[in-house]
Design a protein around this motif. Structure first.
Motif, PDB file in Angstrom:
ATOM      1  N   ASN A 140      31.893  38.176  41.480  1.00 52.12           N
ATOM      2  CA  ASN A 140      33.319  38.520  41.575  1.00 52.12           C
ATOM      3  C   ASN A 140      34.089  37.447  42.335  1.00 52.12           C
ATOM      4  OD1 ASN A 140      35.610  40.022  41.042  1.00 52.12           O
ATOM      5  ND2 ASN A 140      35.369  41.343  42.849  1.00 52.12           N
ATOM      6  N   PHE A 142      36.483  34.106  42.338  1.00 52.30           N
ATOM      7  CA  PHE A 142      37.481  33.446  41.493  1.00 52.30           C
ATOM      8  C   PHE A 142      37.518  31.978  41.889  1.00 52.30           C
ATOM      9  CE2 PHE A 142      39.100  37.737  41.473  1.00 52.30           C
ATOM     10  CZ  PHE A 142      39.797  37.870  40.284  1.00 52.30           C
ATOM     11  N   GLY A 157      36.537  38.031  45.397  1.00 51.97           N
ATOM     12  CA  GLY A 157      37.340  38.991  44.636  1.00 51.97           C
ATOM     13  C   GLY A 157      37.330  40.406  45.197  1.00 51.97           C
ATOM     14  N   LEU A 160      39.446  39.693  48.570  1.00 51.30           N
ATOM     15  CA  LEU A 160      40.666  38.972  48.190  1.00 51.30           C
ATOM     16  C   LEU A 160      41.035  37.940  49.256  1.00 51.30           C
ATOM     17  CD1 LEU A 160      42.538  42.085  46.764  1.00 51.30           C
ATOM     18  CD2 LEU A 160      41.524  40.227  45.435  1.00 51.30           C
ATOM     19  N   THR A 449      40.274  41.156  38.610  1.00 53.67           N
ATOM     20  CA  THR A 449      38.995  41.244  39.299  1.00 53.67           C
ATOM     21  C   THR A 449      37.967  41.780  38.299  1.00 53.67           C
ATOM     22  OG1 THR A 449      39.771  43.395  40.103  1.00 53.67           O
ATOM     23  CG2 THR A 449      39.850  41.560  41.652  1.00 53.67           C
ATOM     24  N   LYS A 488      43.262  30.478  37.297  1.00 54.19           N
ATOM     25  CA  LYS A 488      42.229  31.130  38.106  1.00 54.19           C
ATOM     26  C   LYS A 488      41.210  31.739  37.172  1.00 54.19           C
ATOM     27  CE  LYS A 488      45.805  33.257  39.258  1.00 54.19           C
ATOM     28  NZ  LYS A 488      46.449  33.007  37.936  1.00 54.19           N
ATOM     29  N   ASN A 490      37.682  34.157  36.927  1.00 52.02           N
ATOM     30  CA  ASN A 490      36.760  35.099  37.547  1.00 52.02           C
ATOM     31  C   ASN A 490      35.376  34.942  36.917  1.00 52.02           C
ATOM     32  OD1 ASN A 490      35.420  38.004  37.263  1.00 52.02           O
ATOM     33  ND2 ASN A 490      36.590  37.966  39.171  1.00 52.02           N
TER      34      ASN A 490
END
Ligand code: HEC
Length: 503
Positions: A140, A142, A157, A160, A449, A488, A490
């Motif tokens: 997870n 990014f 992720g 955050l 996400t 970005k 993921n």
């Protein structure tokens, strides 16, 4: 070592910081002479790059003339690029700018020997620990490409929060590509550098310069091969994924011998092949890699098209390619049959490359934004008919969603409402909401996400940010400052080829 020192060390290792050998001096006062005197030390005697980027017409394609003039006059703040307004007059600067837009008399070469000589291995394959060195879900993460100062931020992720930030080569082209296990990231730079990064150990492991102007790279599903597509020279370059060593160079020429630039390369994982889209000839190439040894590309398959494809979308199974043609209209090509099977009714300039799919009323549909019109076309993937045209705030670039979220997010980047994203209900196809993270600031490129719960939006400016929204309530939950975060990626959504994002 700090980032810049490490980068300089990397350049030296790569043989980039060579002393400048100036051959026959051009007539003094000419643009060529000004270049040798003032620029060659950093940009290379042949304009192929050095400590500064390559300065060939292909390199400067995306730089508008006003920007070029400003760079020459004022330099670039916080970089090594000095301003020349004090040293050179207006006429000299204009001459230099015009000269940079013209190619050298002899087209620059970049052959196998040049590629091999550029190859650097920082860490041998399998020499680093095979587990993440940080405490976060590695699937997870990014990667946020910050184009302003050529960096990538690695975001956790779940929390955050950024866990790392590193410098990349100048101007990454195409998204970074992950190995299937999410450990390695492969990236291509405008100037032809392919870099391999170990995301678990947060370090580069190898680099090689495959060309002078590169579109992007693709990584094979089995993790063995990397294919790079170039526009200069007009080649495809196949590398071994473990250490990025050169396997072979394929000249890109149509059946009639005409050379072509590569517009992009893709990994068609379900087919175990690479696909190369070509810019100047009406062909698509498929390069199977399953079971291949050193001759991974011996079965190169050419698919002839009616027209050169400008922009295209692959369905999830890579059975079809949906393409828009330069002169409007579109076609569906069956990759296995190797022929066109349907026409597409398209208007404006659909951006098929950022199309996404989902299931609606039991039918798979594909939707893509439009670069010229404020609408989203929704196409049935079985009948190939346009089933709806959803009016939006204005022409946009990206459309994004996730399996676990009911909305598709559309920007209006090419319109006065470029600061607002609209949400389209994937079942009713109605616009049901919008967000404006910062009035007046361009908001675009959404990525979710891994669970689809949060949507990360870019504020694209140099003093930009990633703005995180709760994808259900549309409440802003966080803002993370970033330097021109143009994209970005993921790890989970990319490696599982989520139908809500491009691959
Ligand atoms: C001391 C080193 C140095 C010298 C001398 C130098 N440059 Fe640069 N130049 C750079 C660096 C480094 C960059 C990249 C800046 C950045 O990160 O945006 C750059 C960027 C540029 C760019 C922008 C390229 C792009 O794609 O955005 C242009 C154009 C340029 N230089 C032209 C010139 C010209 C013309 C001269 C000579 C008159 C010159 N430079 C001299 C280091 C130098």
């Amino acid at each position: 070592m700090n980032g810049i020192l490490r980068w300089i060390a990397a350049c030296m290792l790569a043989g980039l910081c060579q002393t400048v050998a100036i051959g026959a001096q051009p007539a003094s006062g000419s643009a060529a002479a000004l270049y040798s005197q003032h620029c060659a030390a950093c940009h290379g005697p042949d304009r192929l790059g050095g400590m500064g980027p390559a300065l060939l017409p292909e390199s400067l394609e995306r730089l508008r003339s006003a920007e070029l003039a400003t760079v020459l006059r004022e330099g670039r703040a916080a970089t090594q690029m000095p301003g020349f307004a004090g040293q050179l007059g207006d006429t000299e600067l204009n001459d230099l700018a015009a000269w940079l837009r013209t190619g050298p008399a002899n087209s620059p070469q970049w052959a196998a020997a040049d590629i091999r000589a550029s190859h650097v291995v920082y860490h041998a394959a399998d020499s680093l620990p095979a587990r993440p060195t940080f405490n976060a879900d590695p699937a997870n993460l990014f990667l946020v490409v910050e184009a302003g100062s050529h960096h990538i931020s690695v975001l956790d992720g779940d929390r955050l929060e950024p866990i790392h930030r590193f410098r990349t080569r100048f101007a990454l082209h195409g998204g970074p590509k992950f190995s299937q296990d999410g450990r390695y990231v492969f990236m291509a730079s405008r100037d032809g550098w392919v870099s391999k990064y170990d995301l678990w150990n947060l370090t580069f492991t190898a680099e090689i310069r495959v060309g002078l102007n590169t579109r992007n790279v693709a990584v094979s599903d089995d993790g063995k091969w990397v294919l790079a597509g170039n526009t200069l020279p007009q080649t495809l370059v196949l590398l071994r994924a473990d250490d990025l060593s050169l396997v072979r160079i394929i000249d890109v020429r149509g059946r009639d011998g005409q050379a072509s630039r590569v517009s992009a390369v893709y990994d068609a994982a379900p087919r175990h092949s690479f696909i190369a889209a070509l810019k100047d000839i009406a062909e698509v190439w498929e390069i199977p890699y399953a079971g291949a040894g050193a001759d991974a590309v011996s079965e190169l398959k050419r698919i002839a098209l009616d027209d050169v494809l400008d922009d295209f979308y692959f369905d999830q199974s890579y059975a079809h390619i949906l393409g828009a043609s330069r002169d409007g209209g579109g076609q569906v090509v069956d990759l296995t049959q190797g022929r066109k099977v349907a026409d597409l009714a398209l208007s404006g300039m659909p951006h098929l490359g950022s199309g996404i799919t989902w299931v609606r009323d039991g039918h798979e549909v594909m939707a893509s934004p439009n670069l010229k019109q404020g609408n989203i076309s929704v196409i049935d993937m079985q009948s190939w008919r346009t089933v709806a045209t959803v009016a939006t705030n204005g022409p946009g670039f990206f459309l994004r969603s996730h399996e676990n979220t009911p909305y598709a997010w559309a920007d209006a980047m090419m319109s006065p409402k470029r600061d607002t994203l609209q949400l389209i209900d994937k079942q009713t196809l109605a616009v049901v909401g919008s967000v404006t993270p910062s009035p007046g600031h361009t908001a675009a490129h959404v990525e979710f996400t891994r669970d689809g719960r949060y949507a990360l939006v870019s504020l694209m400016e140099r003093d930009g940010a990633i703005v995180v929204y709760d994808a259900c309530t549309l409440r802003e939950v966080k803002r993370i400052p970033m330097d021109k975060p143009i994209g970005k990626y993921n790890v989970f959504n990319k490696t599982t080829r989520s139908s809500g994002t491009s691959h």
